[in-house]
Scaffold this active site. Sequence first.
Site, PDB file in Angstrom:
ATOM      1  N   ASP A 412       0.861  -1.177   0.000  1.00  0.00           N
ATOM      2  CA  ASP A 412       0.000   0.000   0.000  1.00  0.00           C
ATOM      3  C   ASP A 412       0.899   1.229   0.000  1.00  0.00           C
ATOM      4  OD1 ASP A 412      -1.710   2.109   0.558  1.00  0.00           O
ATOM      5  OD2 ASP A 412      -2.900   0.991   2.028  1.00  0.00           O
ATOM      6  N   HIS A 413       0.880   1.986  -1.095  1.00  0.00           N
ATOM      7  CA  HIS A 413       1.811   3.107  -1.236  1.00  0.00           C
ATOM      8  C   HIS A 413       1.477   4.284  -0.320  1.00  0.00           C
ATOM      9  CE1 HIS A 413       5.332   4.532  -2.963  1.00  0.00           C
ATOM     10  NE2 HIS A 413       4.999   4.675  -4.233  1.00  0.00           N
TER      11      HIS A 413
END
Length: 442
Positions: A412-413
Amino acid sequence: MAREFKMPDVGEGLTEAEILKWYVQPGDSVEDGQVVCEVETAKAAVELPIPYDGVVKALLFPEGTTVDVGQVIISVDVAGDAPEPAAPAAEPEAETEGEAEAPQGRQPVLVGYGVAESSTKRRARKGAESESVPATNGTATLTRPLAKPPVRKLAKDLGVDLAAVIPSGSDGIITREDVHAAVAPAPEVPAQAPAPTAAPATAPASYDSVRETRIPIKGVRKATAQAMVNSKFTAPHVTEFVTIDVTRTMKLVEELKGDKDMAGLRVNPLLLISKALLVAIKRNPEVNSAWDEANQEIVQKHYVNLGIAAATPRGLIVPNIKDAQAKTLPELASALGELVSTAREGKTSPAAMQGGTVTITNVGVFGVDTGTPILNPGESAILAVGAIKLQPWVHKGKVKPRQVTTLALSFDHRLVDGELGSKVLADVAAILERPKRLITWA
């Protein structure tokens, strides 16, 4: 006297379950704790025990029926005038002075012992819009429309205020059709109402049962599909790849199979890959986090509930090993073996699939080199392991046949930037190339 056994809440907030199989028939004798049926929820298949002795009077629903939590599913004749179970006895207290439970309702219960009436009983609705519940201070009234979580999500996506929707479901529950009807202008609803029913009428005519098979989307598969869609379009995914020489890891696997501490345990590459990931998380703890949208916070976990994606006849599930970071290698091997066996038997409990933090998916068992895995909802990272194959590899300046695999890490950036994700993947790769680092880095 006859007692009615209701569909219990067998998981966290689940609203319905499908009856897969009845183990008893009318006229059969049953004992307290005896399993009478198997049901499938959106989480897993669960066996339900009956909480009293008696003779089965009637089965209220056939196999294959989806039943809402709280509905009576079986009636049992019990000898004597024994009092009703303690849970329903609490009902008058919950109704005293007009006090009711909070709108979120259902209390956790033991599987098979039903839901207390006081926790599921609804107050009489005012109008046809919502459930009225007094505020805890007794000075204000709160309203909460009755709708299942998927319907609430649909209403949110379409911008529909559930308080303004007229429910058509039983007990005043708002359905998906009610939400869709609330989107369209009121005059158009009667004109368009026949359209949804007209389409199914033509479908059977064009459906060739010899050339096509239609499978209802329900249970675990339905929940998994919705979870994957939500994850993909909520968390910005980034995937990185690395191809590595795992020849030394494969040799260590063979050595561990003969180790007395691992006797009777299943030792395979997944065990060492799991341990390598746990070590990498220990060295880079920020990766083990969650995004709290409601509070606008990043929640860093100091424990690792390691999820293992498992393909079952009912679909993909991801049970997890609680506090995996605290387990020794033999303990981890034992936990993995139990997790896989339980999943294959279809006996994974809903609790075993709650609270995961990081997941491993082993696509290599299908001969696949790699993939771009989708995050398990609420988690920050997932590691995909490709097939381990003998390939030409430059080793000590010479091209030699070596055991090679490709790892893919999706993250998850919002939580994990490129540097952190790269460090985690590089650490896993370094450990698997030289597994002695499991000891030096642990």
